[in-house]
Design a protein around this motif. Sequence first.
Motif, short mmCIF file in Angstrom:
data_model
loop_
_atom_site.label_atom_id
_atom_site.label_comp_id
_atom_site.label_asym_id
_atom_site.label_seq_id
_atom_site.Cartn_x
_atom_site.Cartn_y
_atom_site.Cartn_z
N ALA A 117 0.83 -1.21 0.00
CA ALA A 117 0.00 0.00 0.00
C ALA A 117 0.87 1.26 0.00
CB ALA A 117 -0.93 -0.01 1.21
N MET A 118 1.97 1.24 0.74
CA MET A 118 2.86 2.40 0.77
C MET A 118 3.50 2.65 -0.59
SD MET A 118 4.62 2.00 4.54
CE MET A 118 5.93 3.11 4.14
N GLN A 152 3.06 6.03 -2.93
CA GLN A 152 4.18 6.80 -3.44
C GLN A 152 4.11 6.94 -4.96
OE1 GLN A 152 7.62 4.75 -1.92
NE2 GLN A 152 7.73 6.03 -0.09
N ARG A 153 3.73 5.88 -5.64
CA ARG A 153 3.60 5.95 -7.09
C ARG A 153 2.51 6.91 -7.51
NH1 ARG A 153 4.45 -0.11 -9.58
NH2 ARG A 153 6.64 -0.28 -9.02
N SER A 154 1.39 6.88 -6.80
CA SER A 154 0.31 7.80 -7.17
C SER A 154 0.71 9.24 -6.91
CB SER A 154 -0.98 7.44 -6.43
OG SER A 154 -0.85 7.70 -5.04
N ILE A 176 0.75 12.14 -9.72
CA ILE A 176 0.04 13.41 -9.55
C ILE A 176 0.99 14.57 -9.84
CG2 ILE A 176 -0.98 14.94 -7.82
CD1 ILE A 176 -2.31 12.44 -6.64
N ARG A 177 2.23 14.48 -9.38
CA ARG A 177 3.22 15.53 -9.65
C ARG A 177 3.52 15.62 -11.14
NH1 ARG A 177 7.52 14.58 -4.74
NH2 ARG A 177 6.21 15.46 -3.10
N MET A 178 3.64 14.48 -11.79
CA MET A 178 3.90 14.48 -13.24
C MET A 178 2.76 15.13 -14.00
SD MET A 178 5.64 10.67 -13.62
CE MET A 178 4.98 10.44 -15.23
#
Length: 184
Positions: free
Chosen positions: A27-28, A32-34, A38-40
């Motif tokens: 889950a962590m 982190q990937r999401s 979102i930043r991208m």
Amino acid sequence: MNSRFRHQKGSALLVSLAVLTAITLGAMVAMQRSTVQIRMISNLQHQQEITNATLGTLNYLYDQMENNGALQNDILIKAESLYKASLADPATNTSFNPFTEFKASLTQPSFNSKSISTGGITASARNLPVPPGTSFYLKGKGGCGNGCSVMHAALNVSTVSTNGAISESQEIGVRRLIPGGTGQ
């Protein structure tokens, strides 16, 4: 009690803790990937805003020149005079900001965006030198008769994001034919 249950001594607890740890780590990593995605996406949106502001300003400037012959003439004459002055003195700046120079008849568009600061958009116009002998191809063209004088200019718009991380620059060339000219 059953002897089978006495010999386990908490192995179910250890297995469930190991599974719970694996699920938590998974889950962590997913979170982190999401966050990175979102930043991208946010960076792509900011870059698109910068590009749209640049192209919008350039299109606006071109449309104003196209629809207002006097403004077009003033911008091109100013660009040509700066170019001619630079031939005599190479230290002369050959470009100028048409929104500043002709602010009485030309207003710079503004964009409501967190990505673009108030002074983040700059425009410039400059004369482009005409290569020798280029006026001959204009003979016989519509409205040119025996030849046309030609004025070449470039319009440039640059936009920088508020944090300075993203910049965009677009330029177009403008050519004005003046029928019955000297065919320089």
